[in-house]
Design a protein around this motif. Structure first.
Motif, mmCIF file in Angstrom:
data_model
loop_
_atom_site.group_PDB
_atom_site.id
_atom_site.type_symbol
_atom_site.label_atom_id
_atom_site.label_comp_id
_atom_site.label_asym_id
_atom_site.label_seq_id
_atom_site.Cartn_x
_atom_site.Cartn_y
_atom_site.Cartn_z
ATOM 1 N N VAL A 119 -0.384 8.677 -39.618
ATOM 2 C CA VAL A 119 -0.401 9.743 -38.829
ATOM 3 C C VAL A 119 -1.757 9.507 -37.757
ATOM 4 O O VAL A 119 -1.479 9.937 -36.616
ATOM 5 N N ASN A 120 -2.687 9.406 -38.062
ATOM 6 C CA ASN A 120 -4.021 9.368 -37.419
ATOM 7 C C ASN A 120 -4.033 8.264 -36.253
ATOM 8 O O ASN A 120 -5.008 8.037 -35.666
ATOM 9 N N ALA A 121 -3.148 7.388 -36.328
ATOM 10 C CA ALA A 121 -2.936 6.190 -35.620
ATOM 11 C C ALA A 121 -1.736 6.079 -34.774
ATOM 12 O O ALA A 121 -1.353 5.137 -33.997
ATOM 13 N N ALA A 122 -0.812 7.102 -34.936
ATOM 14 C CA ALA A 122 0.501 6.797 -34.615
ATOM 15 C C ALA A 122 0.600 6.817 -33.072
ATOM 16 O O ALA A 122 1.636 6.207 -32.504
ATOM 17 N N ALA A 123 -0.199 7.330 -32.365
ATOM 18 C CA ALA A 123 -0.203 7.409 -30.734
ATOM 19 C C ALA A 123 -0.832 6.142 -30.138
ATOM 20 O O ALA A 123 -0.836 5.844 -29.029
ATOM 21 N N ASP A 124 -1.509 5.283 -30.905
ATOM 22 C CA ASP A 124 -2.424 4.130 -30.350
ATOM 23 C C ASP A 124 -1.531 3.283 -29.978
ATOM 24 O O ASP A 124 -2.030 2.290 -28.805
#
Length: 498
Positions: A230-235
């Motif tokens: 989740v902490n990388a989902a928009a990358d």
């Protein structure tokens, strides 16, 4: 899953990505939401998914309970990734920059550090597993499997991961497409070769477990899959055009990430439930143990599919860990941050491969411990995103005196409180350094650290719910104030990590 009209992917000559934390300009946005299928499928088609069948049964539950826990945990956790990915196309910046809108520009450094620790931890685990799998295969072939073999395997795997992380987005997208096709085909072949090791009579005889054990397996699946991303989902969605379909972003992210783990889980449950010996071996060497039921001629292709699948996940992790490190305050180019993470990854892999013999216990401890604060952050981020009616003011994401502020107390207090409560509701006896956890199980009447709720890992769910509901209830006014401010002027300074 709806999609925007087809647009060219903008294929260009491969080069080191120069973007760091900066906003992706409209001229560089390309593709459609369906392109998100490739990185997410490639990162989650790993043979490790088969081992999760053994991990789930290890909670003392039946095949059907483990299957239900896996399906719910995998799909729901990757759905959270899909929602976070929408922020990428709305704000054009990395995930841990977009969460500055909730936490403030410098207040966001705390969740950025946690995000960095999680992604570095994951890339280390995947690299170590790829190394051990390679050594196991070569040992079975009689080509050596000792220390020298492991050193060479670690160098090769580490180099692949670091090169991918340093080169950046374009190489990753191309690499993941290749990994998707190769590993997909070879995984199907593997399943066909070992299908005769499945014995339904043994699988169906596995006794059912309690509701608490089912919940424990469910939460483990969430932290092992979607909550680890989740902490990388928009990358990756930040490269999509602004008018891309939000539903398409959610749908393709969730579908691409979930489909392979679901299929692998089913087969992994059938294999682990059919053999107590194999089930036990997977706990020590999750990938290498799967070679023991293969014909010799397929060992080399198996090594290829195992290594490529694990590298696919590790490459995404090292890319995002570099971005998280920049968001935490390190002022270097993105590729140097990825290179630094690569050094730490190799050091951690050396520890796992050469110095420890209890992989599963340490692995579960790592997932549940960092899964709690990440779940709290995810709750805050999702609620903050749900409250917004406008796209992010991209320039103010980099200004401590802008609309998003410097340090926002509410989300930080919610995250810290949710983490403190969450850690009080999880335990892991296999990892001695985590014995301090579970301190709320007794006071809350849940039977203490030895009671029936001790391994349900309720803390992850509690942290997610507290972060989400607290922000939803108390953050509306702050978001409306931010969105009522006039548009900011463009940035006139260089963005760190660009």
């Amino acid at each position: 899953m709806t999609d925007s009209p087809d647009r060219g992917s903008g294929t260009r000559q491969l080069q080191v990505e120069v973007h760091g934390l900066d906003v992706i300009g409209d001229a560089e946005r390309k593709g459609t939401p369906r392109m998100l299928f490739w990185p997410w499928f490639g990162a989650n088609v790993s043979i490790l998914g088969l081992s999760y069948g053994s991990f789930a049964l290890g909670f003392g539950i039946s095949f059907w309970q483990a299957l239900a826990a896996g399906v719910i945990g995998i799909v729901f956790s990757f759905l959270l990734c899909g929602f976070v990915a929408v922020a990428g196309k709305r704000g054009s910046a990395p995930t841990m920059v977009l969460s500055r809108a909730a936490y403030g520009v410098r207040g966001n450094r705390l969740p950025s550090v946690v995000s960095w620790m999680l992604t570095v931890g994951w890339e280390t685990v995947l690299t170590a597993l790829a190394t051990m799998a390679t050594a196991t295969v070569l040992d079975r072939l009689g080509w050596g499997g000792g220390t020298g073999t492991k050193v060479i395997a670690l160098i090769v795997v580490g180099a692949l991961v670091v090169i991918g992380g340093v080169m950046g987005f374009d190489l990753i997208m191309r690499l993941q497409t290749v990994i998707t096709v190769v590993t997909g085909v070879l995984t199907v072949v593997y399943i066909g070769l070992v299908a005769d090791h499945i014995h339904w009579s043994a699988v169906s005889a596995v006794p059912s477990g309690s509701a608490q054990e089912f919940i424990g397996a469910l939460v483990f699946m969430m932290t092992g899959f979607g909550l680890g991303w989740v902490n990388a989902a928009a990358d990756y969605s930040r490269y999509l055009p602004r008018d891309s379909s939000g539903r398409g972003v959610v749908g393709w992210t969730t579908f691409g990430a979930s489909v392979a783990p679901l299929l692998l889980l089913v087969f992994g449950l059938l294999l682990a439930g059919s053999s107590t010996e194999l089930n036990t071996a997977i706990a020590a060497d999750p990938i290498g143990a799967l070679t023991t039921i293969l014909p010799t001629w397929f060992l080399i292709p198996f090594a290829a599919v195992a290594v490529l699948g694990l590298v696919g996940g590790a490459v995404l992790d090292i890319y995002s860990s570099g971005l998280a490190l920049l968001a935490a305050g390190l002022r270097v180019p993105r590729y140097l941050a990825a290179l630094l993470d690569g050094v730490l990854m190799i050091a951690g892999s050396i520890y796992i491969v050469f110095l420890t013999d209890d992989f599963l216990g340490q692995f579960i401890g790592f997932l549940t411990t960092l899964g709690v604060p990440v779940a709290a952050w995810c709750g805050v981020m999702l609620a903050d995103l749900a409250l917004r009616r406008r796209d992010y003011d991209e320039a103010d994401l980099f200004r401590p005196r802008g609309r998003y502020g410097d340090v926002e107390p509410l989300p930080l207090v919610l995250t810290l409180a949710a983490t403190a409560i969450g850690w009080g509701l999880v335990t892991n006896t296999a990892a001695g350094w985590l014995e301090w956890q579970g301190y709320l199980l007794g006071p809350l009447g849940l039977g203490g650290k030895d009671g029936s709720w001790a391994y349900a890992n309720l803390g992850v769910l509690a942290a997610l719910a507290l972060g989400f509901l607290g922000t939803l209830a108390l953050g509306r006014g702050r978001v409306r104030t931010q969105e009522s401010a006039p548009p900011s002027r463009p940035l006139d300074v260089e963005v760190p990590g660009a």
